[in-house]
Design a protein around this motif. Structure first.
Motif, PDB file in Angstrom:
ATOM      1  N   ILE A  69       0.851  -1.194   0.000  1.00 57.57           N
ATOM      2  CA  ILE A  69       0.000   0.000   0.000  1.00 57.57           C
ATOM      3  C   ILE A  69       0.881   1.236   0.000  1.00 57.57           C
ATOM      4  O   ILE A  69       1.786   1.361   0.828  1.00 57.57           O
ATOM      5  N   TRP A  70       0.605   2.148  -0.896  1.00 58.88           N
ATOM      6  CA  TRP A  70       1.300   3.425  -0.941  1.00 58.88           C
ATOM      7  C   TRP A  70       0.266   4.535  -1.037  1.00 58.88           C
ATOM      8  O   TRP A  70      -0.917   4.260  -1.236  1.00 58.88           O
ATOM      9  N   GLU A  71       0.694   5.769  -0.868  1.00 61.01           N
ATOM     10  CA  GLU A  71      -0.164   6.945  -0.710  1.00 61.01           C
ATOM     11  C   GLU A  71      -0.744   6.931   0.709  1.00 61.01           C
ATOM     12  O   GLU A  71      -1.438   5.995   1.120  1.00 61.01           O
ATOM     13  N   SER A  72      -0.487   8.013   1.426  1.00 58.50           N
ATOM     14  CA  SER A  72      -0.843   8.052   2.847  1.00 58.50           C
ATOM     15  C   SER A  72      -2.326   7.771   3.106  1.00 58.50           C
ATOM     16  O   SER A  72      -2.681   7.037   4.027  1.00 58.50           O
ATOM     17  N   LEU A  73      -3.183   8.332   2.261  1.00 56.34           N
ATOM     18  CA  LEU A  73      -4.616   8.155   2.524  1.00 56.34           C
ATOM     19  C   LEU A  73      -5.049   6.698   2.282  1.00 56.34           C
ATOM     20  O   LEU A  73      -5.908   6.173   2.992  1.00 56.34           O
ATOM     21  N   ALA A  74      -4.418   6.052   1.295  1.00 53.38           N
ATOM     22  CA  ALA A  74      -4.721   4.631   1.056  1.00 53.38           C
ATOM     23  C   ALA A  74      -4.243   3.789   2.237  1.00 53.38           C
ATOM     24  O   ALA A  74      -4.908   2.820   2.643  1.00 53.38           O
ATOM     25  N   ILE A  75      -3.102   4.158   2.808  1.00 54.75           N
ATOM     26  CA  ILE A  75      -2.610   3.458   4.005  1.00 54.75           C
ATOM     27  C   ILE A  75      -3.607   3.644   5.145  1.00 54.75           C
ATOM     28  O   ILE A  75      -3.943   2.701   5.870  1.00 54.75           O
ATOM     29  N   CYS A  76      -4.106   4.869   5.286  1.00 55.05           N
ATOM     30  CA  CYS A  76      -5.112   5.126   6.335  1.00 55.05           C
ATOM     31  C   CYS A  76      -6.347   4.258   6.121  1.00 55.05           C
ATOM     32  O   CYS A  76      -6.883   3.666   7.069  1.00 55.05           O
ATOM     33  N   GLU A  77      -6.819   4.184   4.884  1.00 58.91           N
ATOM     34  CA  GLU A  77      -8.013   3.374   4.595  1.00 58.91           C
ATOM     35  C   GLU A  77      -7.755   1.900   4.897  1.00 58.91           C
ATOM     36  O   GLU A  77      -8.612   1.195   5.430  1.00 58.91           O
ATOM     37  N   TYR A  78      -6.557   1.432   4.539  1.00 66.22           N
ATOM     38  CA  TYR A  78      -6.204   0.034   4.825  1.00 66.22           C
ATOM     39  C   TYR A  78      -6.245  -0.212   6.332  1.00 66.22           C
ATOM     40  O   TYR A  78      -6.779  -1.224   6.802  1.00 66.22           O
ATOM     41  N   CYS A  79      -5.679   0.728   7.086  1.00 65.41           N
ATOM     42  CA  CYS A  79      -5.661   0.591   8.552  1.00 65.41           C
ATOM     43  C   CYS A  79      -7.086   0.581   9.113  1.00 65.41           C
ATOM     44  O   CYS A  79      -7.386  -0.138  10.076  1.00 65.41           O
ATOM     45  N   ALA A  80      -7.964   1.366   8.493  1.00 68.46           N
ATOM     46  CA  ALA A  80      -9.344   1.430   8.983  1.00 68.46           C
ATOM     47  C   ALA A  80     -10.119   0.147   8.665  1.00 68.46           C
ATOM     48  O   ALA A  80     -11.108  -0.162   9.327  1.00 68.46           O
ATOM     49  N   GLU A  81      -9.671  -0.610   7.659  1.00 71.88           N
ATOM     50  CA  GLU A  81     -10.303  -1.918   7.423  1.00 71.88           C
ATOM     51  C   GLU A  81     -10.016  -2.848   8.590  1.00 71.88           C
ATOM     52  O   GLU A  81     -10.840  -3.672   8.974  1.00 71.88           O
ATOM     53  N   ILE A  82      -8.809  -2.693   9.141  1.00 76.98           N
ATOM     54  CA  ILE A  82      -8.398  -3.551  10.256  1.00 76.98           C
ATOM     55  C   ILE A  82      -8.956  -3.016  11.571  1.00 76.98           C
ATOM     56  O   ILE A  82      -9.316  -3.771  12.464  1.00 76.98           O
ATOM     57  N   SER A  83      -9.037  -1.692  11.659  1.00 80.03           N
ATOM     58  CA  SER A  83      -9.495  -1.051  12.892  1.00 80.03           C
ATOM     59  C   SER A  83     -10.560  -0.003  12.529  1.00 80.03           C
ATOM     60  O   SER A  83     -10.276   1.189  12.427  1.00 80.03           O
ATOM     61  N   PRO A  84     -11.798  -0.460  12.305  1.00 82.29           N
ATOM     62  CA  PRO A  84     -12.846   0.427  11.766  1.00 82.29           C
ATOM     63  C   PRO A  84     -13.103   1.676  12.609  1.00 82.29           C
ATOM     64  O   PRO A  84     -13.563   2.688  12.087  1.00 82.29           O
ATOM     65  N   ALA A  85     -12.768   1.627  13.888  1.00 85.09           N
ATOM     66  CA  ALA A  85     -13.021   2.795  14.754  1.00 85.09           C
ATOM     67  C   ALA A  85     -12.144   3.988  14.377  1.00 85.09           C
ATOM     68  O   ALA A  85     -12.339   5.087  14.921  1.00 85.09           O
ATOM     69  N   LEU A  86     -11.212   3.788  13.463  1.00 80.87           N
ATOM     70  CA  LEU A  86     -10.389   4.932  13.025  1.00 80.87           C
ATOM     71  C   LEU A  86     -11.209   5.945  12.221  1.00 80.87           C
ATOM     72  O   LEU A  86     -10.802   7.090  12.066  1.00 80.87           O
ATOM     73  N   TRP A  87     -12.356   5.500  11.680  1.00 73.85           N
ATOM     74  CA  TRP A  87     -13.339   6.444  11.135  1.00 73.85           C
ATOM     75  C   TRP A  87     -14.490   6.541  12.139  1.00 73.85           C
ATOM     76  O   TRP A  87     -14.776   5.559  12.840  1.00 73.85           O
ATOM     77  N   PRO A  88     -15.184   7.691  12.188  1.00 77.73           N
ATOM     78  CA  PRO A  88     -16.337   7.784  13.101  1.00 77.73           C
ATOM     79  C   PRO A  88     -17.403   6.741  12.742  1.00 77.73           C
ATOM     80  O   PRO A  88     -17.559   6.389  11.567  1.00 77.73           O
ATOM     81  N   GLU A  89     -18.126   6.282  13.760  1.00 75.87           N
ATOM     82  CA  GLU A  89     -19.136   5.246  13.535  1.00 75.87           C
ATOM     83  C   GLU A  89     -20.360   5.815  12.807  1.00 75.87           C
ATOM     84  O   GLU A  89     -20.948   5.172  11.945  1.00 75.87           O
ATOM     85  N   ASN A  90     -20.722   7.031  13.167  1.00 78.65           N
ATOM     86  CA  ASN A  90     -21.903   7.672  12.580  1.00 78.65           C
ATOM     87  C   ASN A  90     -21.676   7.961  11.083  1.00 78.65           C
ATOM     88  O   ASN A  90     -20.646   8.506  10.692  1.00 78.65           O
ATOM     89  N   ARG A  91     -22.658   7.618  10.266  1.00 77.04           N
ATOM     90  CA  ARG A  91     -22.511   7.737   8.809  1.00 77.04           C
ATOM     91  C   ARG A  91     -22.223   9.174   8.366  1.00 77.04           C
ATOM     92  O   ARG A  91     -21.371   9.416   7.509  1.00 77.04           O
ATOM     93  N   LEU A  92     -22.928  10.117   8.958  1.00 76.51           N
ATOM     94  CA  LEU A  92     -22.748  11.515   8.555  1.00 76.51           C
ATOM     95  C   LEU A  92     -21.366  12.028   8.973  1.00 76.51           C
ATOM     96  O   LEU A  92     -20.680  12.711   8.218  1.00 76.51           O
ATOM     97  N   ALA A  93     -20.980  11.667  10.193  1.00 73.98           N
ATOM     98  CA  ALA A  93     -19.651  12.072  10.667  1.00 73.98           C
ATOM     99  C   ALA A  93     -18.572  11.407   9.819  1.00 73.98           C
ATOM    100  O   ALA A  93     -17.562  12.026   9.463  1.00 73.98           O
TER     101      ALA A  93
END
Ligand code: GSH
Length: 225
Positions: A69-93
């Motif tokens: 994985i390259w590109e910082s935001l893609a790395i962030c998204e990959y991490c959030a697949e493993i740890s979903p709480a890295l994005w807010p739970e609420n859909r709008l947030a």
């Protein structure tokens, strides 16, 4: 002996590499078991050895359980697949968090150019002042922070509540820049910026940056007015 890690995160000089900091925060927040590999940056895309390592020739670059994985935001998204709480739970947030993170990834070029991250610089404004473009970027960025804090932060201290998430990781290098260059903030944005810089992972990154060899320092950043 068997390799006890699940891969590696390749980053640049911690003192300067703002994109590396974003990727590293996401990886650490998600608890990925990877080793850090630091490649000292030459700056200005001159770190040619990175072309042998990462598909875009840049850091951060993550290898984890055979995924690349390259590109910082893609790395962030990959991490959030493993740890979903890295994005807010609420859909709008979550929609808002994704939008401002992408805005950071692709935006504020004048600010990034004029105020490069340098963790060795402390409360020293640019002697030659800030151009209108830079001031406009700073105002736009503070507007993003203010509106997010108002709408989603609650008791804070981070953009979406009590825990640091991906949106905070994406803006973390901006907090260090505002401090380094003594940029004046509002009460709310100053409190947020302070909270980001006080996070234990930010302290750890700063300690590791401090310990880097002096030979890795680059004149182009150190001699900036
Ligand atoms: N869009 C990329 C930007 C990455 C980037 O520009 N990284 C810089 C370091 S902060 C780099 O690798 N520079 C190579 C060099 O200076 O030679 C991302 O989000 O990861």
């Amino acid at each position: 002996m068997a390799d006890v890690h699940d891969g590696r995160l390749v980053i640049g000089t911690r003192r300067y590499s703002s994109w590396s900091l974003r990727g590293w925060l996401a990886v650490r927040l998600a608890g990925l078991n990877v080793v850090d590999q630091v490649v000292p940056l030459r700056g200005g895309g001159q770190t040619f050895e990175l072309r042998e390592i990462s598909p875009n020739g840049l850091v951060p670059y993550l290898e984890h359980k055979e995924a690349r994985i390259w590109e910082s935001l893609a790395i962030c998204e990959y991490c959030a697949e493993i740890s979903p709480a890295l994005w807010p739970e609420n859909r709008l947030a979550r929609a808002w968090a994704r939008s401002i993170s992408a805005q950071m990834h692709g935006g504020f070029p004048a600010l990034r150019q004029a105020l490069p991250m340098n963790l060795g610089r402390r409360m020293r404004p640019r002697a030659d002042g800030l151009s209108e473009d830079v001031q406009a970027d700073i105002a736009a960025l503070l507007d993003v922070w203010e509106r997010t804090l108002d709408a989603f932060s609650g008791q804070g201290p981070y953009l979406f509540g009590p825990e640091m998430g991906i949106a905070d990781a994406m803006f973390a290098p901006i907090a260090t820049r505002f401090y380094s260059y003594g940029v004046e903030l509002t009460d709310a944005t100053q409190a947020y910026s302070n909270a980001v810089r006080a996070h234990p992972l930010m302290k750890e990154w700063a300690r590791l940056a401090e310990a880097e060899p002096q030979a890795w320092q680059l004149e182009r950043y150190e001699s900036l007015s």
